[in-house]
Design an enzyme around this catalytic site. Structure first.
Site, PDB file in Angstrom:
ATOM      1  N   LYS A  33       5.140   7.907  -1.525  1.00  0.00           N
ATOM      2  CA  LYS A  33       5.949   7.976  -0.314  1.00  0.00           C
ATOM      3  C   LYS A  33       7.452   7.888  -0.593  1.00  0.00           C
ATOM      4  O   LYS A  33       8.225   8.735  -0.142  1.00  0.00           O
ATOM      5  CB  LYS A  33       5.520   6.814   0.588  1.00  0.00           C
ATOM      6  N   THR A  34       7.833   6.889  -1.342  1.00  0.00           N
ATOM      7  CA  THR A  34       9.257   6.713  -1.627  1.00  0.00           C
ATOM      8  C   THR A  34       9.800   7.904  -2.404  1.00  0.00           C
ATOM      9  O   THR A  34      10.923   8.355  -2.181  1.00  0.00           O
ATOM     10  CB  THR A  34       9.491   5.424  -2.428  1.00  0.00           C
ATOM     11  N   ASP A 217      11.545   5.501   7.011  1.00  0.00           N
ATOM     12  CA  ASP A 217      10.489   4.965   6.152  1.00  0.00           C
ATOM     13  C   ASP A 217       9.633   4.003   6.982  1.00  0.00           C
ATOM     14  O   ASP A 217      10.123   3.412   7.942  1.00  0.00           O
ATOM     15  CB  ASP A 217      11.172   4.213   4.995  1.00  0.00           C
ATOM     16  N   GLU A 218       8.373   3.845   6.640  1.00  0.00           N
ATOM     17  CA  GLU A 218       7.489   2.904   7.341  1.00  0.00           C
ATOM     18  C   GLU A 218       7.573   3.098   8.853  1.00  0.00           C
ATOM     19  O   GLU A 218       7.724   2.138   9.615  1.00  0.00           O
ATOM     20  CB  GLU A 218       7.852   1.449   7.007  1.00  0.00           C
ATOM     21  N   GLN A 252      -1.300   1.040   7.590  1.00  0.00           N
ATOM     22  CA  GLN A 252      -0.529  -0.071   7.024  1.00  0.00           C
ATOM     23  C   GLN A 252       0.403  -0.706   8.051  1.00  0.00           C
ATOM     24  O   GLN A 252       1.368  -1.376   7.695  1.00  0.00           O
ATOM     25  CB  GLN A 252       0.286   0.405   5.817  1.00  0.00           C
ATOM     26  N   ARG A 607      -2.737  -2.892  -3.226  1.00  0.00           N
ATOM     27  CA  ARG A 607      -1.613  -3.260  -4.110  1.00  0.00           C
ATOM     28  C   ARG A 607      -2.022  -3.179  -5.576  1.00  0.00           C
ATOM     29  O   ARG A 607      -1.187  -3.164  -6.462  1.00  0.00           O
ATOM     30  CB  ARG A 607      -1.112  -4.693  -3.839  1.00  0.00           C
TER      31      ARG A 607
END
Length: 743
Positions: A33-34, A217-218, A252, A607
């Site tokens: 994603k980043t 983002d997010e 998430q 994670r």
DNA sequence: GACTCACTTTTTTTT
DNA sequence: AAAGTGAGTC
């Protein structure tokens, strides 16, 4: 350019190279994603679609913002200065400073963090003589923030019942108090910015023309107000407005409790007629077993946009499951396991220890410490929230803005200088009469200049004069000395650590000075000297914890699951998988509570890169009481074939007493959050033939189960959980007649 | 007014 | 367990 796009998979490439238009990227955990976000920015600029000034990129955490800047600078030589990259709160702060006059704020307005806000509300209730039992400050805080996050000023709140009406009045009073004191709380940063943009057309036009590409983002964590703020900047998707590029993962979304609205994703898709929804489902982080577990878990949620992660990495190791007797045993086992991992060559920094709530870190820390394993705790008591640091900051805030009554109250008598409750009461009364902040009220008070209060004001005045031309870190150092804070903690037995933190604050000021000014933009007003202090104070409020983060350090990483979002580790231990803890019992009251807990579990599981440990215990010390919890339902939701039990798999014990919590469920199929009778295998006390976990009967209260015990001999007491009518009671064994019941 | 001690209440996650 | 509150003493 070609280099830029190398090694992207087809979906990533498609996302990065979309022509300027609105887009929604559903990016699963570990799907890059980043990378997509940063490459997209680079691509837009290098392709000539946009200049750096035209970029606005928003994240939720400072960590994520920094990461983005770092990656961007590594990607290409262009300076990132012209772009606006930061958190919602950080960017709004910047915006309000630049347009403080139009926003109706003094330039040096200060920011209240949650703790300050609560203190401010408590103080308000006190001055207004409001019964804080009827209006609990925390609840009122939640109410106010909820309204602000929905974009509602007091006048806009619909109130039908007296209770709500009164709360709205208090909301209005609170606003007035903040305005008087020139302070702004977190949601206010956003609401002010939003309102200013909305009502001031020239400013709005300016920013709408400037920002061509807004990247979020997010996105699943945005609340209603943030979404509307973005909409204003992007001109609601109208012709000529900026393109909105939103990256998010509905699975998430773990910040519903602070107003995050997953519905924003659907709204965005509809309102902006998003034609390009791109799913990133290939996971580059975890092995197959871990992903399968995550997929299986999240499949139990009903409200999803739908997405399934896959990897080409192979199944990898099974997920290890461990059942301990007590929380101490659990911690001991984890530490032993860590030690053997480290012996085998795993770097400590690649091991994370995750838990649901901060309170759980204590046992783990204790065990790590006594075994001599280096560790680092993130979150919890953050640096800028420590009392000694807050005290020092309060002095600085008074220098910066004497009208800040929260700061005034905090240090007016700390270190003690003979100003007690009575003096403060008189001062508060006078401040209401004169309608002035406390600081300005002091001279009005029947004025012998020698009073302790007057001396305090003189102290602050003196500090302001003496520090006027000093560099920031010397200001901080000077204030710590002259205020008497250092002397006070030197005299205190346990003050050593606090002194170190004060030095650390000076240190932070040194670093801040060298970095300050770097973020200056050409089209912003020149920052004046005295506002370096204001900037530093804003930084302290907005960036409460990141300061101490030292990710490179060779230490085991401890943090809550929330804090772990966006991070990844070779080895992850997830401890405390027990009903009541994870899922947390308090989540049961919230609508969608269980689903959010499950998403949290999903975040935790994803994670891990290579190895995942899940552990739970039969008994746990919680809030000063031993509790016996059933193991987490989430454990049951992971298919058997993916796990390997390190302890003999035990049956999930059934519960006897009434369920302690029920989850809200639209399908009326209510699920119980049960607690279980304690296992009999724990060392038992002498309870006259009784033991923890035993079923007993009482003449008046009926049948129950012993859940805890303390004392011995004549003082021995047991806690018995009876049926719904009688509840849970402590009974003296010497007094109560308890008869054992087989069962 | 400062300080101590006992008692009560709270008890998730965070920008 | 830890933090906050209230009463009592110096």
């Amino acid at each position: 350019m070609s280099q830029l796009l190398d090694n992207l998979n087809p979906e990533q490439l498609a996302a990065v190279t979309l022509p300027p238009q609105h887009a929604l990227i559903l990016a699963g955990a570990g799907s890059g994603k980043t990378r997509v976000l940063t490459t997209r920015i680079a691509w837009l600029i290098q392709s000539g679609f946009c200049s750096p000034q035209g970029i606005l990129a928003v994240t939720f955490t400072n960590k994520a913002a920094k990461e983005m800047v770092t990656r961007l600078s590594a990607m290409f030589p262009i300076n990132t200065r012209g772009m606006w990259i930061g958190t919602f709160h950080g960017l709004c702060n910047r915006f309000l400073r630049a347009h403080h006059r139009d926003a109706g704020l003094p330039q040096l307005f200060q920011i209240l963090d949650s703790g300050d806000q609560l203190a401010s509300i408590k103080r308000l209730l006190k001055t207004l003589n409001v019964d804080d039992e009827k209006f609990p400050p925390r609840e009122l805080q939640h109410f106010i923030n909820g309204k602000k996050e929905a974009g509602l000023r007091p006048a806009a709140v619909e109130a039908w019942d007296d209770f709500t009406k009164r709360r709205v009045e208090l909301y209005a009073e609170y606003e007035a108090q903040c305005q008087r004191e020139a302070v702004v709380d977190f949601p206010e940063l956003l609401l002010r910015s939003y309102e200013l943009l909305q009502r001031n057309e020239p400013i709005r036009r300016h920013y709408q023309a400037r920002f061509r590409h807004i990247l979020v983002d997010e996105f699943q964590d945005t609340n209603v107000l943030q979404y509307r703020w973005l909409s204003l900047l992007a001109d609601g998707g109208h012709e000529g407005g900026a393109s909105l590029f939103c990256v998010g993962d509905d699975d998430q979304s773990i910040y519903g409790f602070r107003g995050a609205e997953i519905g924003n994703m659907r709204d965005f898709e509809r309102e902006y007629k998003v034609s390009s929804v791109i799913r990133l489902e290939q996971n580059y982080r975890s092995h197959g077993n871990i992903l399968d577990a995550a997929n299986a878990l999240i499949a139990n949620n009903s409200k999803r946009l739908g997405k399934s992660l896959w990897t080409d990495r192979g199944a990898g190791e099974p997920i290890r499951v461990y059942e301990a007797f007590t929380d101490t045993d659990e911690a001991r086992w984890i530490v032993e396991e860590i030690q053997s991992l480290v012996r085998e060559g795993t770097s400590r920094a690649n091991i994370a220890l995750l838990y649901r709530s901060n309170a759980q870190s204590r046992v783990l820390e204790h065990q790590l410490f006594s075994s001599g394993v280096a560790y680092r705790v993130y979150g919890g008591l953050r640096f800028f929230e420590r009392q000694e640091v807050k005290h020092a900051l309060a002095y600085l805030r008074l220098i910066n803005n004497p009208d800040d009554d929260t700061a005034f109250n905090r240090v007016v008598n700390f270190p003690t200088r003979g100003i007690g409750a009575r003096s403060i009461e008189a001062l508060v009364d006078a401040s209401r009469v004169f309608n002035t902040p406390l600081y300005q009220t002091v001279p009005h008070l029947s004025g012998k200049p020698g009073t302790a209060l007057a001396q305090f004001v003189m102290l602050i005045e003196r500090l302001r004069k003496e520090t006027a031309s000093l560099p920031l870190y010397e200001v901080v150092a000077h204030v710590i000395e002259v205020s008497g804070l250092r002397a006070h903690y030197q005299a205190e037995k346990e003050g050593q650590e606090r002194l170190e933190n004060l030095d650390e604050l000076i240190n932070a000021a040194v670093n801040f000075s060298t970095e300050a000014g770097a973020g200056q933009l050409p089209d912003e007003p020149v920052v004046e000297m005295n506002s370096v202090l204001a900037e530093f104070l804003a930084h302290a409020s907005l960036e409460a914890g990141d300061h101490q983060a030292d990710p490179g350090m060779e230490a085991v990483q401890l943090m809550t699951v929330h804090a772990a979002k966006g991070l990844e580790f070779d080895v992850v231990f997830l401890s405390g998988l027990e009903e009541g803890l994870f899922p947390h019992e308090n989540s049961a009251q919230a609508e969608d509570g269980l689903e959010e807990e499950r998403r949290l579990m999903y975040v935790a599981v994803t994670r891990a890169r290579h190895r995942l440990y899940l552990s739970f215990t039969q008994s746990r010390m919680l809030h000063g009481q031993v509790r016996y919890n059933l193991r987490s339902r989430f454990l049951e939701e992971i298919p058997e074939g993916l796990t390997k039990w390190l302890t003999p798999p035990s049956p999930r014990r059934s519960f006897v007493s009434e369920p302690s919590a029920r989850y809200f469920s639209p399908n009326s199929s209510k699920q119980a959050m049960p607690s279980m009778p304690p296992p009999p295998l724990l060392r038992s006390r002498d309870l006259g033939g009784l033991s923890i976990g035993q079923n007993v009967t009482h003449a008046r209260f009926g049948d129950g189960v012993i859940v805890a015990a303390e004392g011995s001999g004549n003082d021995a007491r047991v806690q018995v959980k009876f049926g719904a009518d009688a509840g849970t009671k402590w009974l003296m064994l010497a007094v109560a007649k308890l008869t054992p019941v087989s069962g």
